[in-house]
Write a protein that holds these residues in place. Structure first.
Motif, PDB file in Angstrom:
ATOM      1  N   ASN A   1       0.835  -1.197   0.000  1.00  0.00           N
ATOM      2  CA  ASN A   1       0.000   0.000   0.000  1.00  0.00           C
ATOM      3  C   ASN A   1       0.871   1.248   0.000  1.00  0.00           C
ATOM      4  O   ASN A   1       1.914   1.294   0.665  1.00  0.00           O
ATOM      5  CB  ASN A   1      -0.890   0.024   1.248  1.00  0.00           C
TER       6      ASN A   1
ATOM      7  N   PHE B   1       0.290   5.393   0.613  1.00  0.00           N
ATOM      8  CA  PHE B   1      -0.676   6.379   1.088  1.00  0.00           C
ATOM      9  C   PHE B   1      -0.060   7.768   0.972  1.00  0.00           C
ATOM     10  O   PHE B   1       1.069   7.999   1.422  1.00  0.00           O
ATOM     11  CB  PHE B   1      -1.042   6.086   2.543  1.00  0.00           C
TER      12      PHE B   1
ATOM     13  N   ASP C   1      -6.524  12.804   0.310  1.00  0.00           N
ATOM     14  CA  ASP C   1      -5.612  11.681   0.503  1.00  0.00           C
ATOM     15  C   ASP C   1      -5.987  10.530  -0.426  1.00  0.00           C
ATOM     16  O   ASP C   1      -7.152  10.373  -0.815  1.00  0.00           O
ATOM     17  CB  ASP C   1      -5.555  11.225   1.966  1.00  0.00           C
ATOM     18  N   VAL C   2      -4.972   9.752  -0.796  1.00  0.00           N
ATOM     19  CA  VAL C   2      -5.145   8.628  -1.719  1.00  0.00           C
ATOM     20  C   VAL C   2      -4.436   7.411  -1.151  1.00  0.00           C
ATOM     21  O   VAL C   2      -3.258   7.490  -0.791  1.00  0.00           O
ATOM     22  CB  VAL C   2      -4.579   8.950  -3.118  1.00  0.00           C
ATOM     23  N   LEU C   3      -5.147   6.298  -1.066  1.00  0.00           N
ATOM     24  CA  LEU C   3      -4.547   5.008  -0.740  1.00  0.00           C
ATOM     25  C   LEU C   3      -4.499   4.204  -2.036  1.00  0.00           C
ATOM     26  O   LEU C   3      -5.538   3.838  -2.599  1.00  0.00           O
ATOM     27  CB  LEU C   3      -5.373   4.276   0.314  1.00  0.00           C
ATOM     28  N   TRP C   4      -3.294   3.937  -2.521  1.00  0.00           N
ATOM     29  CA  TRP C   4      -3.087   3.223  -3.785  1.00  0.00           C
ATOM     30  C   TRP C   4      -2.538   1.839  -3.488  1.00  0.00           C
ATOM     31  O   TRP C   4      -1.594   1.689  -2.699  1.00  0.00           O
ATOM     32  CB  TRP C   4      -2.123   4.006  -4.674  1.00  0.00           C
TER      33      TRP C   4
ATOM     34  N   GLY D   1      -3.795  -1.938  -8.685  1.00  0.00           N
ATOM     35  CA  GLY D   1      -4.121  -0.595  -9.139  1.00  0.00           C
ATOM     36  C   GLY D   1      -5.328   0.025  -8.469  1.00  0.00           C
ATOM     37  O   GLY D   1      -5.762   1.122  -8.857  1.00  0.00           O
TER      38      GLY D   1
ATOM     39  N   ARG E   1      -7.677   2.093  -5.866  1.00  0.00           N
ATOM     40  CA  ARG E   1      -7.461   3.367  -5.162  1.00  0.00           C
ATOM     41  C   ARG E   1      -8.669   3.701  -4.294  1.00  0.00           C
ATOM     42  O   ARG E   1      -9.808   3.445  -4.681  1.00  0.00           O
ATOM     43  CB  ARG E   1      -7.240   4.503  -6.167  1.00  0.00           C
TER      44      ARG E   1
ATOM     45  N   THR F   1      -9.822   7.211  -2.592  1.00  0.00           N
ATOM     46  CA  THR F   1      -9.510   8.644  -2.565  1.00  0.00           C
ATOM     47  C   THR F   1     -10.530   9.364  -1.688  1.00  0.00           C
ATOM     48  O   THR F   1     -11.734   9.129  -1.806  1.00  0.00           O
ATOM     49  CB  THR F   1      -9.532   9.231  -3.989  1.00  0.00           C
TER      50      THR F   1
ATOM     51  N   ASN G   1     -12.092   3.379  -6.523  1.00  0.00           N
ATOM     52  CA  ASN G   1     -11.952   3.236  -7.966  1.00  0.00           C
ATOM     53  C   ASN G   1     -10.690   2.455  -8.314  1.00  0.00           C
ATOM     54  O   ASN G   1     -10.002   1.938  -7.447  1.00  0.00           O
ATOM     55  CB  ASN G   1     -11.982   4.607  -8.655  1.00  0.00           C
ATOM     56  N   GLY G   2     -10.384   2.410  -9.624  1.00  0.00           N
ATOM     57  CA  GLY G   2      -9.269   1.627 -10.118  1.00  0.00           C
ATOM     58  C   GLY G   2      -9.729   0.738 -11.256  1.00  0.00           C
ATOM     59  O   GLY G   2     -10.872   0.839 -11.734  1.00  0.00           O
TER      60      GLY G   2
ATOM     61  N   ALA H   1     -10.692  -2.861  -4.709  1.00  0.00           N
ATOM     62  CA  ALA H   1     -11.414  -1.661  -4.290  1.00  0.00           C
ATOM     63  C   ALA H   1     -12.688  -1.460  -5.099  1.00  0.00           C
ATOM     64  O   ALA H   1     -13.650  -0.851  -4.610  1.00  0.00           O
ATOM     65  CB  ALA H   1     -10.512  -0.434  -4.404  1.00  0.00           C
TER      66      ALA H   1
END
Length: 447
Positions: free
Chosen positions: A373, A375, A390-393, A398, A400, A402, A423-424, A430
């Protein structure tokens, strides 16, 4: 926090004698001496009573807050929850809109601390649900540099923001929409403090003999803390009845007025993981149970940059070996499609829908959906306002998560509003969650 003081006033009769005859001067003088002595005694008694009452009142304090949260979610059209609804509507009742209200009260009397919460929730899918819980109730015994605590208490450890590998006592979920008081654990703890060092020994869940999962099992944990210049060092150890030994370490380095670096590492002998026990066919009961996984490691590295005009840039990478693996998720996605195909036959439709509903347990198997992860968070503080993104990728697929948020903090009121989007790519985990996005508004009033 508000302190209440009450002073009790003792009213004593004024002893003044009037004498008609000046011939009795000696008797009058004697009575005057007696009256003066009585008044002095009364004054001393009044002062003592007032001091005792004030001290008792000073030992008690309380505070509280009322908060309400309005949450509106968009239901996903893919994923196991949506597939369940396609086969058998009504098995799952996804919540689109909910209103939650909480009244939280904190009280302290001498060395006793209590936090309790009353909660009510109303959603579009059910009637109002009322409940309450005790967040904390514990007592402290102050022995100078040593402190002994026992009861239900919140103890949060480690240095991370998005993830805390060494939070071995509280193990609270991170990155919630709004901040709420955690629910403490039954424990007994012994702490030693100096200006630059601290040692803690905690016996958590002492009454639990059968719980297998990491959160509820009986365990003993220790933490060592040392400040060395601009660096804070932490060491951790834990022994659980079932998960056995884990060791960890962490640091936080204030490199300059603008830059902070931190990291955390934990190695576990065993960890209880929620695993799927059936991969083919139709299960008759929920095919998920706690199982032990050997040799688990967790790692976090992070940095924070704050500018003079109150912009903050935050980034963290973490690896969570207790999360489901890439092969676990591939098998899970394949099984979802197999169950959907089985459900096309009328005789198997209900059983296939129930199995698809159980597939949602995978989202709660660990505190992280994926093992790797990244962040990132930007926030800007201007007076009472704070804006953040903030974004957790999750680089493995892929996916996300957000979040956009806006906050206003006054003397007593705290307003929060935001939007969280999942999304992703289409096959990202996710994207399989029950909701595609969630918008919220929260208000908190402190008293």
């Amino acid at each position: 926090m508000r302190h209440t003081h009450h002073t009790l006033a003792c009213l004593m009769p004024l002893l003044l004698a009037a004498f008609n005859s000046a011939a009795h001067a000696a008797d009058t003088a004697a009575l005057a001496v007696m009256a003066e002595a009585t008044e002095t005694t009364a004054t001393a008694a009044t002062t003592t009573a007032a001091t005792t009452t004030a001290t008792t009142a000073a030992d008690f304090s309380y505070s509280g807050n009322w908060r309400t949260l309005l949450n509106s979610a968009q239901i996903n059209t893919v994923g196991p929850a949506a597939l369940t609804g396609q086969l058998q509507p009504g098995i799952l009742t996804p919540v689109q809109t909910s209103v939650q209200s909480e009244l939280e009260m904190k009280a302290q009397y001498k060395n006793w601390h209590t936090t309790a919460t009353l909660h009510t929730e109303k959603s579009d899918s059910n009637s109002a649900h009322n409940t309450g819980w005790l967040n904390e109730f514990y007592g402290n015994l102050d022995l100078g540099a040593w402190q002994l605590s026992a009861g239900k208490k919140i103890i949060a450890w480690d240095v991370g923001y998005g993830f805390r590998p060494n939070d071995v006592i509280q193990q609270e979920k991170r990155r919630s929409l709004i901040s709420q008081t955690a629910i403490g654990k039954p424990l007994a703890s012994l702490d030693f403090f100096t200006a630059d060092q601290a040692l803690s020994l905690v016996w958590v869940n002492p009454a639990q003999n059968d719980a297998v999962n990491n959160i509820e099992e009986q365990a003993v944990a220790a933490r060592w803390y040392q400040r060395s210049g601009n660096v804070d060092w932490h060491g951790f150890a834990r022994y659980g009845k079932h998960t056995q030994t884990s060791l960890g370490a962490a640091f936080s380095w204030v490199a300059s007025d603008a830059i902070e670096l931190h990291g955390s590492l934990r190695v576990q002998q065993k960890a209880a993981i929620l695993q799927q026990t059936a991969f083919t066919g139709l299960a008759r009961s929920a095919p998920w149970q706690w199982e032990m996984q050997n040799q688990i490691s967790q790692l976090l590295l992070g940095a924070n940059l704050t500018t003079e005009d109150q912009h903050s840039f935050f980034v963290e990478y973490w690896y969570d070996g207790s999360a489901r693996s890439q092969s676990d998720w591939r098998q899970w996605l394949t099984q979802n499609q197999q169950l959907l195909s089985m459900g096309q036959q009328a005789a198997w439709r209900l059983a296939a829908a129930a199995n698809l509903a159980w597939q949602n347990n995978a989202f709660n198997a660990s505190s992280n959906l994926r093992r790797q992860n990244v962040f990132a968070r930007w926030s800007w503080q201007r007076d009472a306002w704070q804006t953040a993104v903030d974004v957790l990728w999750m680089p493995e697929d892929g996916g996300r998560i957000t979040t956009f948020s806006q906050e206003w903090q006054g003397d007593r009121w705290h307003w929060q509003t935001g939007l969280r989007v999942f999304n992703g790519p289409q096959q990202a985990i996710a994207r399989q969650l029950p909701n595609t996005h969630s918008a919220y508004v929260s208000a908190t009033w402190a008293f």
